[in-house]
Design a protein around this motif. Structure first.
Motif, short mmCIF file in Angstrom:
data_model
loop_
_atom_site.label_atom_id
_atom_site.label_comp_id
_atom_site.label_asym_id
_atom_site.label_seq_id
_atom_site.Cartn_x
_atom_site.Cartn_y
_atom_site.Cartn_z
N THR B 129 0.84 -1.20 0.00
CA THR B 129 0.00 0.00 0.00
C THR B 129 0.87 1.25 0.00
OG1 THR B 129 -1.76 -1.12 1.20
CG2 THR B 129 -1.76 1.29 1.29
N ALA B 130 0.56 2.17 -0.92
CA ALA B 130 1.22 3.47 -0.94
C ALA B 130 0.43 4.41 -0.05
CB ALA B 130 1.30 4.01 -2.36
N ILE B 131 1.11 5.01 0.92
CA ILE B 131 0.45 5.88 1.88
C ILE B 131 0.94 7.30 1.65
CG2 ILE B 131 0.10 6.36 4.33
CD1 ILE B 131 0.90 3.38 4.80
N ASP B 132 0.01 8.14 1.25
CA ASP B 132 0.39 9.51 0.98
C ASP B 132 0.74 10.24 2.28
OD1 ASP B 132 -1.15 12.47 0.98
OD2 ASP B 132 0.34 12.12 -0.58
N LEU B 133 1.86 10.92 2.26
CA LEU B 133 2.27 11.72 3.42
C LEU B 133 2.38 13.18 3.03
CD1 LEU B 133 4.96 9.22 4.76
CD2 LEU B 133 2.64 9.53 5.60
N GLY B 134 1.75 13.52 1.92
CA GLY B 134 1.83 14.90 1.43
C GLY B 134 2.72 14.94 0.22
N CYS B 135 2.17 14.70 -0.98
CA CYS B 135 3.10 14.44 -2.06
C CYS B 135 2.50 14.47 -3.46
CB CYS B 135 3.67 13.04 -1.88
SG CYS B 135 2.38 11.83 -2.01
N GLU B 136 3.42 14.26 -4.42
CA GLU B 136 3.09 13.93 -5.80
C GLU B 136 3.94 12.74 -6.17
OE1 GLU B 136 2.35 18.56 -7.24
OE2 GLU B 136 3.58 17.23 -8.46
N TYR B 137 3.33 11.74 -6.76
CA TYR B 137 4.10 10.56 -7.11
C TYR B 137 3.47 9.81 -8.27
CZ TYR B 137 0.63 7.78 -4.47
OH TYR B 137 -0.53 7.19 -4.01
N ALA B 138 4.29 8.96 -8.88
CA ALA B 138 3.82 8.08 -9.94
C ALA B 138 4.01 6.64 -9.46
CB ALA B 138 4.61 8.30 -11.23
N LEU B 139 2.96 5.86 -9.60
CA LEU B 139 3.00 4.45 -9.19
C LEU B 139 2.62 3.60 -10.39
CD1 LEU B 139 3.19 2.24 -7.00
CD2 LEU B 139 0.80 2.73 -6.45
N THR B 140 3.52 2.72 -10.78
CA THR B 140 3.27 1.82 -11.91
C THR B 140 3.29 0.39 -11.41
OG1 THR B 140 4.35 3.35 -13.43
CG2 THR B 140 4.09 1.07 -14.17
N MET B 141 2.27 -0.36 -11.75
CA MET B 141 2.17 -1.75 -11.31
C MET B 141 1.90 -2.66 -12.50
SD MET B 141 2.66 -1.72 -8.04
CE MET B 141 2.29 -3.45 -7.74
N GLU B 142 2.56 -3.84 -12.47
CA GLU B 142 2.26 -4.89 -13.45
C GLU B 142 1.22 -5.82 -12.84
OE1 GLU B 142 3.78 -4.88 -16.39
OE2 GLU B 142 5.17 -3.25 -15.91
N GLU B 143 0.59 -6.62 -13.72
CA GLU B 143 -0.45 -7.55 -13.24
C GLU B 143 0.09 -8.49 -12.18
OE1 GLU B 143 -4.02 -7.40 -16.17
OE2 GLU B 143 -3.73 -8.09 -14.13
N GLY B 144 1.35 -8.89 -12.34
CA GLY B 144 1.91 -9.88 -11.42
C GLY B 144 2.28 -9.34 -10.05
N GLY B 145 2.18 -8.03 -9.87
CA GLY B 145 2.46 -7.45 -8.55
C GLY B 145 3.81 -6.76 -8.45
N SER B 146 4.56 -6.68 -9.54
CA SER B 146 5.81 -5.90 -9.50
C SER B 146 5.51 -4.48 -9.95
CB SER B 146 6.87 -6.53 -10.40
OG SER B 146 6.42 -6.56 -11.74
N GLY B 147 6.32 -3.55 -9.52
CA GLY B 147 6.05 -2.16 -9.86
C GLY B 147 7.17 -1.23 -9.46
N VAL B 148 6.90 0.07 -9.67
CA VAL B 148 7.86 1.11 -9.33
C VAL B 148 7.10 2.31 -8.76
CG1 VAL B 148 9.56 2.75 -10.20
CG2 VAL B 148 9.47 0.46 -11.16
N LEU B 149 7.62 2.86 -7.69
CA LEU B 149 7.08 4.09 -7.10
C LEU B 149 8.12 5.19 -7.26
CD1 LEU B 149 5.07 5.67 -5.22
CD2 LEU B 149 6.34 4.71 -3.30
N ARG B 150 7.72 6.30 -7.86
CA ARG B 150 8.62 7.45 -8.05
C ARG B 150 7.97 8.67 -7.43
NH1 ARG B 150 10.10 5.57 -13.30
NH2 ARG B 150 12.38 5.56 -13.50
N VAL B 151 8.69 9.38 -6.60
CA VAL B 151 8.11 10.53 -5.90
C VAL B 151 8.73 11.81 -6.43
CG1 VAL B 151 7.70 11.61 -3.66
CG2 VAL B 151 7.72 9.12 -3.86
N THR B 152 7.87 12.77 -6.77
CA THR B 152 8.38 14.02 -7.32
C THR B 152 8.24 15.19 -6.34
OG1 THR B 152 6.25 14.26 -8.42
CG2 THR B 152 8.08 13.47 -9.74
N LYS B 153 7.33 15.07 -5.40
CA LYS B 153 7.21 16.11 -4.36
C LYS B 153 6.80 15.44 -3.07
CE LYS B 153 6.02 20.56 -6.44
NZ LYS B 153 4.95 21.46 -6.81
#
Lengths: 154, 270
Positions: B129-153
């Motif tokens: 679970t991605a929990i926002d703490l005050g931000c801007e971010y991009a979250l990419t997920m594949e069907e199998g459950g792998s992914g990448v979280l990138r935070v810009t602010k």
């Protein structure tokens, strides 16, 4: 008698030296917004804290943004926002295009601290930031603005 | 959340169209009588009701919102921000209240811009679970459950069972199926450091770390074998001075308060 005088003066000298040392260590430290752990600062270009001030809540802090826009000098006063942690503050961007630096000035008792913090599109530029044991002079600010790379910091 | 602005197109069943066509053909080729207006109105109403019913069934019960391969969509998240859905993205509304908004991202990419107190906006995935703490971010997920979280602010916490990664602006974090979030690292780190993180090569990671990479090293403390923990801690302390009162022994014992104190101090270098 001389021995007595020396014994008396030594602790006095020690106290004075400690006081001087404390005054000299008053300074600013800057960090990205995550350092404040305060969601209100997530959009701030940076946050900062004071160190070496015996009573941080009594420190007097001011901030201005100084910049060069279309070859002309610009200046604006910034609001210093305190965080929930004593001695931790943030400033918010009020400037647009151009080359800008945030100037911090602090006073704690008889001590002073200063900082010149260049900012770019991604926030503050740590490597180019300068810290002083005095309020930054106009000459120091000028030099910092002239040191911007061509096109500004990326 | 204003889902109505992002309806998928729903077609009425073919039988409805056929009925209209028959009705219109009778008027054209039959006895030349005019089609009564009321029959047209009834047909139109029937189409609307069927389409609305299908929409209700698909969105309100299932709650899934899906973009095609060539489309994107913007969701408004109450009064606290927006989520942009990239192409081929599928997500569902789990909670939509004034005090909490929760999505489930099945696959694809979302870009969230949130201005709210922490933990009001959460995104569940198969791997945490991605929990926002005050931000801007991009979250990419594949069907199998792998992914990448990138935070810009700001910064985001990504949690999976006992693991949590704190990802500040300028950093990214890989997400692994079953394992959850990997250690985060800054995207401006040296290539050899990034490679070491991706390969899990501890020695190389320690050798190539900068002060700013103590973000990664701090996360490693609780994830490496106990025998390696001292190496990680000592590397951190060689990169930046630590507060005098911070106990090395307690940090190596993973005492939560000490680890939190260490993290708060290191954050000034991130």
């Amino acid at each position: 008698m001389k021995t007595a005088k020396c014994l008396l003066l030594a602790p006095v000298a020690l106290i004075c030296a400690s006081a001087v040392a404390s005054a000299q260590t008053f300074t600013f430290e800057i960090g990205s917004p995550v350092a404040a752990q305060d969601f209100r600062f997530k959009a701030a270009p940076f946050v900062f804290r004071t160190t070496g001030c015996g009573e941080p809540q009594k420190a007097e802090i001011s901030a201005t943004a100084q910049g060069i826009v279309d070859s002309g000098r610009r200046s604006m006063t910034l609001k210093v926002a305190p965080s929930s942690k004593p001695g931790v503050y943030g400033v918010f961007q009020q400037w647009d295009a151009g080359r800008w630096a945030v100037i911090l000035k602090g006073s704690c008792g008889g001590a002073q601290a200063g900082a010149i913090i260049p900012v770019g599109p991604k926030g503050f530029v740590r490597e180019a930031s300068k810290f002083f044991a005095h309020h930054p002079t106009e000459g120091e600010i000028d030099a910092a603005l002239k040191a911007f790379p061509e096109g500004g910091y990326k | 959340m204003n889902i109505r602005e992002h309806l998928p197109l729903v077609e009425a069943p073919q039988s409805v169209w056929d009925a209209i066509e028959v009705a219109m053909r009778e008027g054209e080729y039959g006895s030349a009588r005019q089609l009564p207006r009321w029959r047209v109105a009834v047909a139109a109403a029937a189409i609307f009701l069927v389409a609305a019913g299908i929409y209700w069934l698909r969105v309100r019960q299932a709650g899934w919102i899906e973009t095609s391969a060539s489309a994107s969509a913007n969701l408004r998240i109450g009064d606290i921000g927006t989520v942009e859905m990239g192409p081929s993205t599928r997500l569902r509304v789990v909670v939509d209240r004034a005090d909490k908004h929760r999505l489930r991202l099945e696959r694809g990419t979302i870009y969230a811009r949130i201005a709210a107190p922490p933990r009001m906006f959460l995104v569940d995935t198969k791997s945490g679970t991605a929990i926002d703490l005050g931000c801007e971010y991009a979250l990419t997920m594949e069907e199998g459950g792998s992914g990448v979280l990138r935070v810009t602010k700001g910064w985001v916490a990504f949690q999976w069972k006992a693991f949590e990664s704190l990802v500040p602006a300028g950093a990214k974090c890989r997400i692994k199926p079953v394992e959850g979030p990997d250690v985060p690292y800054f995207e401006d780190a040296a290539p050899e450091f990034v490679q070491s993180v991706e390969q899990g090569a501890l020695t190389s990671m320690l050798d190539s770390a900068r002060v700013r990479d103590t973000l990664t090293l701090w996360h490693l403390l609780s994830r490496v074998a106990p025998a390696d923990r001292a190496r990680v801690y000592d590397r951190i302390s060689s990169l930046t001075p630590l507060p005098a009162g911070l106990s090395r022994e307690r940090a190596l014992a993973l005492e939560p308060e000490t680890l939190m104190q260490l993290r708060e101090e290191l954050a000034w270098k991130w």
